[in-house]
Design a protein around this motif. Structure first.
Motif, PDB file in Angstrom:
ATOM      1  N   MET A   1       1.767   8.158  18.293  1.00  0.00           N
ATOM      2  CA  MET A   1       2.112   6.938  17.601  1.00  0.00           C
ATOM      3  C   MET A   1       1.802   7.144  16.114  1.00  0.00           C
ATOM      4  SD  MET A   1       0.630   3.032  18.065  1.00  0.00           S
ATOM      5  CE  MET A   1       0.625   3.073  19.808  1.00  0.00           C
ATOM      6  N   LYS A   2       2.700   6.691  15.277  1.00  0.00           N
ATOM      7  CA  LYS A   2       2.500   6.819  13.839  1.00  0.00           C
ATOM      8  C   LYS A   2       1.320   5.976  13.373  1.00  0.00           C
ATOM      9  CE  LYS A   2       6.927   7.981  11.880  1.00  0.00           C
ATOM     10  NZ  LYS A   2       7.947   7.576  10.935  1.00  0.00           N
ATOM     11  N   SER A   3       0.717   6.423  12.324  1.00  0.00           N
ATOM     12  CA  SER A   3      -0.444   5.731  11.766  1.00  0.00           C
ATOM     13  C   SER A   3      -0.100   4.300  11.357  1.00  0.00           C
ATOM     14  CB  SER A   3      -0.971   6.510  10.569  1.00  0.00           C
ATOM     15  OG  SER A   3      -2.030   5.841   9.950  1.00  0.00           O
ATOM     16  N   SER A   4       1.088   4.122  10.772  1.00  0.00           N
ATOM     17  CA  SER A   4       1.480   2.786  10.318  1.00  0.00           C
ATOM     18  C   SER A   4       1.680   1.840  11.498  1.00  0.00           C
ATOM     19  CB  SER A   4       2.755   2.854   9.478  1.00  0.00           C
ATOM     20  OG  SER A   4       3.846   3.344  10.239  1.00  0.00           O
ATOM     21  N   THR A   5       2.278   2.329  12.552  1.00  0.00           N
ATOM     22  CA  THR A   5       2.499   1.505  13.741  1.00  0.00           C
ATOM     23  C   THR A   5       1.172   1.150  14.405  1.00  0.00           C
ATOM     24  OG1 THR A   5       4.609   2.615  14.078  1.00  0.00           O
ATOM     25  CG2 THR A   5       3.718   1.397  15.940  1.00  0.00           C
ATOM     26  N   ASP A   7      -1.774   0.920  12.926  1.00  0.00           N
ATOM     27  CA  ASP A   7      -2.469  -0.063  12.099  1.00  0.00           C
ATOM     28  C   ASP A   7      -1.897  -1.460  12.299  1.00  0.00           C
ATOM     29  OD1 ASP A   7      -4.458   1.448  10.858  1.00  0.00           O
ATOM     30  OD2 ASP A   7      -3.112   2.133   9.278  1.00  0.00           O
ATOM     31  N   ARG A   8      -0.598  -1.560  12.367  1.00  0.00           N
ATOM     32  CA  ARG A   8       0.014  -2.880  12.558  1.00  0.00           C
ATOM     33  C   ARG A   8      -0.334  -3.451  13.927  1.00  0.00           C
ATOM     34  NH1 ARG A   8       6.046  -2.008  10.520  1.00  0.00           N
ATOM     35  NH2 ARG A   8       6.126  -1.603  12.713  1.00  0.00           N
ATOM     36  N   ALA A   9      -0.315  -2.619  14.962  1.00  0.00           N
ATOM     37  CA  ALA A   9      -0.635  -3.080  16.314  1.00  0.00           C
ATOM     38  C   ALA A   9      -2.100  -3.523  16.399  1.00  0.00           C
ATOM     39  CB  ALA A   9      -0.355  -1.982  17.330  1.00  0.00           C
ATOM     40  N   LYS A  41      -9.971 -12.454  12.012  1.00  0.00           N
ATOM     41  CA  LYS A  41      -8.553 -12.767  11.806  1.00  0.00           C
ATOM     42  C   LYS A  41      -8.085 -12.239  10.440  1.00  0.00           C
ATOM     43  CE  LYS A  41      -7.159 -17.021  11.117  1.00  0.00           C
ATOM     44  NZ  LYS A  41      -6.843 -18.447  11.293  1.00  0.00           N
ATOM     45  N   ILE A  42      -8.891 -12.438   9.420  1.00  0.00           N
ATOM     46  CA  ILE A  42      -8.548 -11.958   8.081  1.00  0.00           C
ATOM     47  C   ILE A  42      -8.505 -10.428   8.056  1.00  0.00           C
ATOM     48  CG2 ILE A  42      -9.379 -11.807   5.699  1.00  0.00           C
ATOM     49  CD1 ILE A  42     -10.408 -14.713   6.095  1.00  0.00           C
ATOM     50  N   ALA A  43      -9.471  -9.793   8.709  1.00  0.00           N
ATOM     51  CA  ALA A  43      -9.486  -8.329   8.778  1.00  0.00           C
ATOM     52  C   ALA A  43      -8.237  -7.808   9.484  1.00  0.00           C
ATOM     53  CB  ALA A  43     -10.738  -7.847   9.494  1.00  0.00           C
ATOM     54  N   GLY A  44      -7.799  -8.509  10.508  1.00  0.00           N
ATOM     55  CA  GLY A  44      -6.576  -8.115  11.208  1.00  0.00           C
ATOM     56  C   GLY A  44      -5.348  -8.226  10.329  1.00  0.00           C
ATOM     57  N   LYS A  45      -5.292  -9.275   9.513  1.00  0.00           N
ATOM     58  CA  LYS A  45      -4.160  -9.427   8.591  1.00  0.00           C
ATOM     59  C   LYS A  45      -4.145  -8.300   7.571  1.00  0.00           C
ATOM     60  CE  LYS A  45      -3.497 -14.386   8.902  1.00  0.00           C
ATOM     61  NZ  LYS A  45      -3.388 -15.660   8.204  1.00  0.00           N
ATOM     62  N   VAL A  46      -5.316  -7.942   7.071  1.00  0.00           N
ATOM     63  CA  VAL A  46      -5.407  -6.853   6.096  1.00  0.00           C
ATOM     64  C   VAL A  46      -4.960  -5.539   6.734  1.00  0.00           C
ATOM     65  CG1 VAL A  46      -7.026  -5.460   4.740  1.00  0.00           C
ATOM     66  CG2 VAL A  46      -7.196  -7.947   4.704  1.00  0.00           C
ATOM     67  N   GLN A  47      -5.419  -5.266   7.936  1.00  0.00           N
ATOM     68  CA  GLN A  47      -5.044  -4.037   8.621  1.00  0.00           C
ATOM     69  C   GLN A  47      -3.544  -3.991   8.879  1.00  0.00           C
ATOM     70  OE1 GLN A  47      -7.145  -3.286  12.253  1.00  0.00           O
ATOM     71  NE2 GLN A  47      -6.712  -1.111  12.169  1.00  0.00           N
ATOM     72  N   GLY A  48      -2.953  -5.130   9.221  1.00  0.00           N
ATOM     73  CA  GLY A  48      -1.507  -5.192   9.425  1.00  0.00           C
ATOM     74  C   GLY A  48      -0.747  -4.888   8.144  1.00  0.00           C
ATOM     75  N   GLY A  51      -0.752  -1.229   7.412  1.00  0.00           N
ATOM     76  CA  GLY A  51       0.271  -0.565   8.221  1.00  0.00           C
ATOM     77  C   GLY A  51       1.657  -0.711   7.616  1.00  0.00           C
ATOM     78  N   GLN A  52       1.947  -1.883   7.061  1.00  0.00           N
ATOM     79  CA  GLN A  52       3.249  -2.095   6.420  1.00  0.00           C
ATOM     80  C   GLN A  52       3.391  -1.215   5.187  1.00  0.00           C
ATOM     81  OE1 GLN A  52       3.457  -6.303   5.668  1.00  0.00           O
ATOM     82  NE2 GLN A  52       4.131  -6.786   7.745  1.00  0.00           N
ATOM     83  N   VAL A  53       2.329  -1.114   4.400  1.00  0.00           N
ATOM     84  CA  VAL A  53       2.364  -0.283   3.194  1.00  0.00           C
ATOM     85  C   VAL A  53       2.558   1.178   3.570  1.00  0.00           C
ATOM     86  CG1 VAL A  53       0.983   0.552   1.257  1.00  0.00           C
ATOM     87  CG2 VAL A  53       1.037  -1.883   1.772  1.00  0.00           C
ATOM     88  N   LYS A  54       1.848   1.642   4.602  1.00  0.00           N
ATOM     89  CA  LYS A  54       2.000   3.019   5.052  1.00  0.00           C
ATOM     90  C   LYS A  54       3.436   3.296   5.482  1.00  0.00           C
ATOM     91  CE  LYS A  54      -2.657   4.140   6.689  1.00  0.00           C
ATOM     92  NZ  LYS A  54      -3.442   4.460   7.880  1.00  0.00           N
ATOM     93  N   LYS A  55       4.061   2.336   6.137  1.00  0.00           N
ATOM     94  CA  LYS A  55       5.436   2.528   6.585  1.00  0.00           C
ATOM     95  C   LYS A  55       6.368   2.675   5.383  1.00  0.00           C
ATOM     96  CE  LYS A  55       9.047   0.772   9.519  1.00  0.00           C
ATOM     97  NZ  LYS A  55       9.433  -0.127  10.572  1.00  0.00           N
ATOM     98  N   VAL A  56       6.157   1.844   4.360  1.00  0.00           N
ATOM     99  CA  VAL A  56       6.995   1.914   3.169  1.00  0.00           C
ATOM    100  C   VAL A  56       6.802   3.249   2.464  1.00  0.00           C
ATOM    101  CG1 VAL A  56       7.311   0.932   0.856  1.00  0.00           C
ATOM    102  CG2 VAL A  56       7.136  -0.581   2.830  1.00  0.00           C
TER     103      VAL A  56
END
Length: 59
Positions: A1-5, A7-9, A41-48, A51-56
């Protein structure tokens, strides 16, 4: 699994877990549990977002 995926999961998982703790804290009138849930919850949003930044960036 990719690192970005991954992190988002994991971010989504922590958001849901934090939301559950937050609600449980409100229901049981436990401000410590509610604050812990809010933090998670905030930490989860940051981690998500990470993951989005890594994908970009293609990582």
């Amino acid at each position: 699994m990719k690192s970005s995926t991954k992190d988002r999961a994991e971010g989504t998982f922590h958001e849901l877990k934090g939301k559950a703790k937050e609600i449980a804290g409100r229901v049981t009138d436990n401000p410590t549990l509610e604050a812990e849930g809010t933090g998670e919850k905030i930490a989860g949003k940051v981690q998500g977002k990470i993951g989005q930044v890594k994908k970009v960036l293609g990582k």
